[in-house]
Design an enzyme around this catalytic site. Structure first.
Site, mmCIF file in Angstrom:
data_model
loop_
_atom_site.group_PDB
_atom_site.id
_atom_site.type_symbol
_atom_site.label_atom_id
_atom_site.label_comp_id
_atom_site.label_asym_id
_atom_site.label_seq_id
_atom_site.Cartn_x
_atom_site.Cartn_y
_atom_site.Cartn_z
ATOM 1 C CG ASP A 9 38.404 42.746 33.694
ATOM 2 O OD1 ASP A 9 37.233 42.608 33.303
ATOM 3 O OD2 ASP A 9 38.855 42.193 34.708
ATOM 4 C CD GLU A 11 39.173 40.417 38.543
ATOM 5 O OE1 GLU A 11 38.160 40.115 39.216
ATOM 6 O OE2 GLU A 11 39.342 40.065 37.365
ATOM 7 C CG HIS A 144 37.926 35.792 37.429
ATOM 8 N ND1 HIS A 144 37.917 37.155 37.572
ATOM 9 C CD2 HIS A 144 36.664 35.449 37.079
ATOM 10 C CE1 HIS A 144 36.707 37.619 37.346
ATOM 11 N NE2 HIS A 144 35.921 36.586 37.045
ATOM 12 C CG ASP A 149 39.057 38.568 33.131
ATOM 13 O OD1 ASP A 149 39.364 37.442 32.691
ATOM 14 O OD2 ASP A 149 38.392 38.731 34.174
#
Length: 976
Positions: A9, A11, A144, A149
């Site tokens: 994952d 960001e 988050h 994640d």
């Protein structure tokens, strides 16, 4: 088969892999039993992190200041992942960023979003967090952040793997075999599920057990209930009249309806409408009914419809605009009414494209998928088919245009679907015709406008005979008629038809080659004749393709020359008589004249081949039958294109609108639509049916049905009934018109809208639906207000962010401090009672775009098109939007209009006079938050917002010298 995976994952600073940058990477290596190791790093993006990203993730500029760069971070990730398959939720998003740095380019990719769509078909939403919650996966408190994640992705993958391992072995074998042929990432997953099943044994649920008991036959359907077949209705020659007194007694406060409906409320308006509908049936009259919110119009028309249908054995058709209302009637309202009254038969019937064609699906299984879209749809249908009773594909999760396109090819709406040659139809196993047969015996038949109009277009070959019709959501009937008769094509669509006909792809033969191979089993003289015809058709097809491509190139040049080619939002060009007289158009006619004879000959030749093969496949030759059916589909596509292009270029029909359109990013489209639909509706509905009832909450403009009558061809003798809402709007609904937001497209307008919304939505604590007239303004506003509202603890949901309409509405209904930003479809059909929708914002008055080809063509029928056509259309849409605010008797809310043209233009009064009498005030942007807060908490409004009230009419008027009374011309207006 790999047994180790890496969940990844990222960001990032935004959603665009070409412009935005990575700020964090998280990864988890795992096998079928446990997490093996983890990887996490912050990444310096070399730019400022947007505030809303910091708000979402907690990652600040200071956090990444000393972090490694993207090149080093992705190198470390590659070293960590090796060659293992990469797992991600919407994994292509992450891979798009990583592959910009040449990372993980050779690793197989597995998408848990894709797998969840196959294995969890009824999830309310398919976000990572929601799936984890719905599947009952327990994890520590999640933030988050990338590693969290990635951990959730691993947990979701494990839960999905456990579900997949419960599938029948035959199903898993087929998914792996077909998936491996096209190197589908999901093949690795289902391969491991097959291994787990064999290793741990079968632990299937009821659906899988039933399928296994049937020998793994997933070709369905599994008719769990042995439904009784009913004989068709036998209508009485002389109809009996409805006893309206007895029918009215059913609605008494102590009557059977009250006893059966837990929250029943007696409403005078409902009784009046029910009596009017019954009277129209008795007297063979047509009727228009506007029934305000809260009337209970569904029950008001269903009661007399059921009574008439059962008493006279005559079918009554109820048509809705939306599938949602159709399903509500079929699954909620009608069963409740049946429990309250007596047994009667009702059937919901949808268009052919909603139902699976089992013959086409089996053909896809035999051929095998050619791409990931086909593979995903095949997997979803394989798992769904053993348990469906009706074959209605609306139960499937098909989120992409590609998947929906594949569904069409295996639905009964596919041009190749041919009941005369279908073994499933012959054995009563066809979903669509089974529903069609049940409709023959139904007292009530529930359809949507599209199907109603398809029946008209095919001269009553779609629906069983009927003589009484109720049209709910009737304000959509004109648009639905226009859409049903509209033709659209584009060059890529025709390329697919020519490619399928002429060229092999990925190891699959062309249709002509497939026919040649399948025909080898026919008698020798027939084979020789077929081969000769195929050679001629191939030559003709290649020749026609070249001609038609030249035609489309000329059309595109014409569009660019006339409308310009640099508009990023696309261009449209209406084909008028003036344009047809230009030299450029005459050159187009010359090019088409070269193509037309060859195109016509190709279509005729394909039709003759299809007819000839129909006789040949009387023998048991499924390969030839499948090829013939697909050839028939391609022939229909090309035949429609040949006919429509000829009308478009050479012989336009008098009642048609023609235009070219380009989205700016997609291919150019050729369009044709009817100019006037009122005469068609009058001819095929009002003139032929005993009684037609039109009803909706919004049918009048300024208290008159005149506009609707004109647009829909309603005959003069049709009766009218207008019923107000039982809600006291003046005490529960406030309309606040902001006086100091600049007019659209004037300096400061957009910034003023954004600042006003932030202040208002903080005051209402979210709980608001904000309606726009354009996606571009919605996107710009969403980007501007998300961060400041997030700091106030308010979540902004927006249409067009990849989440379905249903999922957005569910989150809005159930969330706290949530704002929903929507356009187009959100102006109606949104039913959110209670505090979740306490504030409604209408950003701009919802005018149509004046240069839309359909709007422009229809405007020409009016001397004063703006006031007689544009304004009424906008008023109807405005009323639909306003109707989202008050849905029940206990609701209270504020509607805010940020368009001061409601005050400053003469036509603004027409909008206001059409409203259901809310309390109306005007005031500044500064005064708005306090006014909203006090209204929603039941406190008196601040006096500053009440100045200038017109006591006679309850409308805040500007001083006369501040009004602008210039002529209202369309040139000023900035619509959608």
């Amino acid at each position: 088969m790999p047994k180790t995976y890496v969940a990844v994952d990222l960001e990032t600073t935004g959603l665009d892999a070409m412009r935005d940058a990575i700020i964090e990477i998280g990864a988890v290596r795992f096998d079928q039993d446990q997490v093996l190791e983890r990887f996490s790093t912050l990444v310096n993006p070399g730019r400022k992190i947007p505030p809303f990203i910091t708000e979402l993730t907690g990652i600040t500029d200071a956090d990444v200041e000393g972090a490694i760069g993207a090149a080093e971070a992705t190198r470390q990730l590659m070293q960590f992942a090796g060659r293992d398959p990469v797992v991600g939720h919407n994994v292509q998003f992450d891979l798009a960023f990583l592959r910009r740095h040449r990372a993980l380019q050779g690793n197989p990719a597995i998408d848990t979003f894709e797998l969840a769509g196959i294995l969890v078909p009824h999830a309310s939403r398919y976000s990572l967090g929601n799936l984890v919650r719905e599947l009952g996966i327990e994890l520590p408190q999640q933030t988050h952040r990338a590693l969290d994640d990635a951990e959730m992705t691993y947990a979701l993958f494990a839960a999905l793997l456990e579900r997949a391992a419960q599938l029948p072995q035959e199903t898993l074998n087929e998914l792996v075999r077909l998936g491996q042929r096209i190197r589908w990432g999901g093949a690795y997953f289902f391969g491991d599920a097959l291994y787990a099943r064999q290793r741990y044994g079968f632990r299937g649920g009821i659906g899988a057990q039933l399928a296994a008991r049937r020998g793994g036959d997933l070709a369905g359907p599994l008719f769990i209930v042995d439904e009784q077949d009913y004989a068709p209705l036998n209508p009485r020659r002389e109809p009996r009249q409805i006893d309206l007194v007895a029918l009215t007694a059913l609605l008494d406060p102590d009557g059977p309806i009250a006893a059966a409906y837990a929250q029943y409320e007696y409403r005078d308006q409902q009784v009046e409408m029910m009596q009017a509908v019954g009277e129209a049936f008795n007297r063979a009259q047509h009727l228009i009914v506007e029934a305000g919110t809260g009337t209970g119009k569904s029950l008001a028309y269903l009661l007399p419809a059921v009574e008439w249908a059962v008493m006279n054995q005559q079918r009554v058709v109820v048509s809705t605009n939306t599938i949602n209302l159709q399903e509500q009637l079929a699954t909620k309202d009608i069963p409740q009414l049946r429990d309250a009254l007596y047994e009667f038969r009702a059937q919901a019937l949808k268009g052919r494209s909603h139902y699976l064609c089992r013959q086409q699906f089996e053909a896809l299984r035999r051929r095998g998928p050619m791409n990931d879209d086909e593979m995903r749809v095949l997997a979803k249908v394989l798992l769904w088919l053993p348990n469906t009773l009706d074959g209605d594909g609306d139960a499937l999760f098909l989120p992409t245009a590609g998947e929906r396109s594949v569904w069409h090819t295996i639905s009964a709406g596919n041009e190749a679907c041919d009941p005369d040659r279908c073994a499933y139809y012959a054995s009563d196993g066809c979903f669509f015709y089974r529903a069609r047969a049940k409709a023959e015996s139904a007292h009530l038949l529930i359809v949507n406008h599209a199907l109603l109009l398809a029946d008209i277009a095919t001269q009553n070959r779609v629906l069983p005979e009927y003589d009484l019709l109720i049209v709910d959501e009737a304000h959509h009937l004109e648009r639905a008629t226009t859409d049903s008769l509209r033709y659209t094509t584009q060059w890529p669509e025709l390329v697919r038809a020519f490619d399928g006909l002429l060229r092999s792809s990925r190891g699959f033969p062309s249709l002509l080659d497939e026919v040649a191979l399948a025909a080898d089993g026919l008698p020798r003289n027939t084979v020789m004749r077929v081969r000769e015809v195929l050679i001629q058709l191939r030559e003709a097809g290649e020749r026609v393709e070249g001609y038609v491509e030249a035609v489309f190139q000329d059309l595109e040049r014409l569009l660019n020359d006339q409308a310009g080619s640099n508009n990023q939002y696309g261009t449209r060009l209406r084909v008028t008589q003036v344009l047809r007289e230009t030299s450029n158009w005459q050159e187009l006619v010359r090019v088409w004249s070269q193509a037309a004879p060859h195109f016509e000959m190709l279509v005729d030749g394909l039709g003759l081949l299809v007819d000839g093969l129909q006789d040949a496949v009387d023998v048991d030759m499924p390969e030839l039958e499948g090829a013939r059916a697909r050839l028939q589909g391609v022939t229909r596509v090309l035949a429609a294109a040949e006919e429509q292009l000829h009308h478009f270029i050479v012989t336009p029909t008098e009642n048609s609108i023609y235009w070219l359109e380009s989205s700016g990013t997609g291919p150019m489209m050729v369009n044709a639509a009817p100019l006037h639909v009122g005469p068609l509706i009058e001819e095929h509905l009002f003139a032929k049916k005993r009684s037609v009832i039109l009803t909706s909450a919004t049918l009048r403009i300024e208290g008159s049905f005149g506009y609707l009558r004109d647009r829909l061809g309603v005959p003069p003798e049709a009766e009218e009934l207008a019923l107000g809402s039982p809600f006291d709007f003046s005490s529960v609904a406030l309309l606040y018109v902001v006086t100091d937001v600049p007019e659209p497209r004037t300096p400061g307008y957009q910034k003023s809208v954004e600042d006003t919304l932030v202040g208002l939505l903080e005051a209402t604590q979210g709980r608001a639906l904000v309606l726009f007239t354009s996606y571009s303004q919605l996107r710009a506003t969403t980007e501007a207000i998300t961060a400041p509202l997030a700091r106030a603890g308010i979540t902004v949901l927006a249409q067009g962010t990849g989440t379905s309409r249903a999922q957005l509405l569910e989150t809005f209904r159930t969330g706290e401090r949530v704002v929903l930003m929507g356009t187009r479809s959100f102006w109606e059909g949104v039913d959110v009672p209670g505090e979740a929708l306490s504030c409604l914002v209408i950003v701009k008055l919802p005018f149509d775009v004046p240069d839309d080809p359909i709007v422009a063509a229809r405007s020409e029928a009016y001397e004063d098109a703006f006031n007689d056509f544009m304004v009424p259309e906008a008023v109807l849409r405005f009323l639909q939007g306003f109707g989202r605010l008050i849905r029940t008797g206990s609701d209270q809310g504020i509607a805010v209009v940020l368009d001061q043209r409601l005050l400053t233009k003469r036509y603004g009064r027409r909008f206001v006079d059409s409203l259901p009498d809310p309390r109306i005030v005007q005031g500044s942007r500064v005064e708005l938050p306090l006014a909203a807060e006090r209204w929603l908490t039941g406190k008196p409004l601040p006096m500053i917002a009440m100045g200038g009230l017109d006591e006679d009419e309850g409308w805040m008027v500007l001083p006369q010298e501040e009004r602008r009374d210039e002529d209202e011309e369309p040139s000023w207006f900035w619509g959608a």
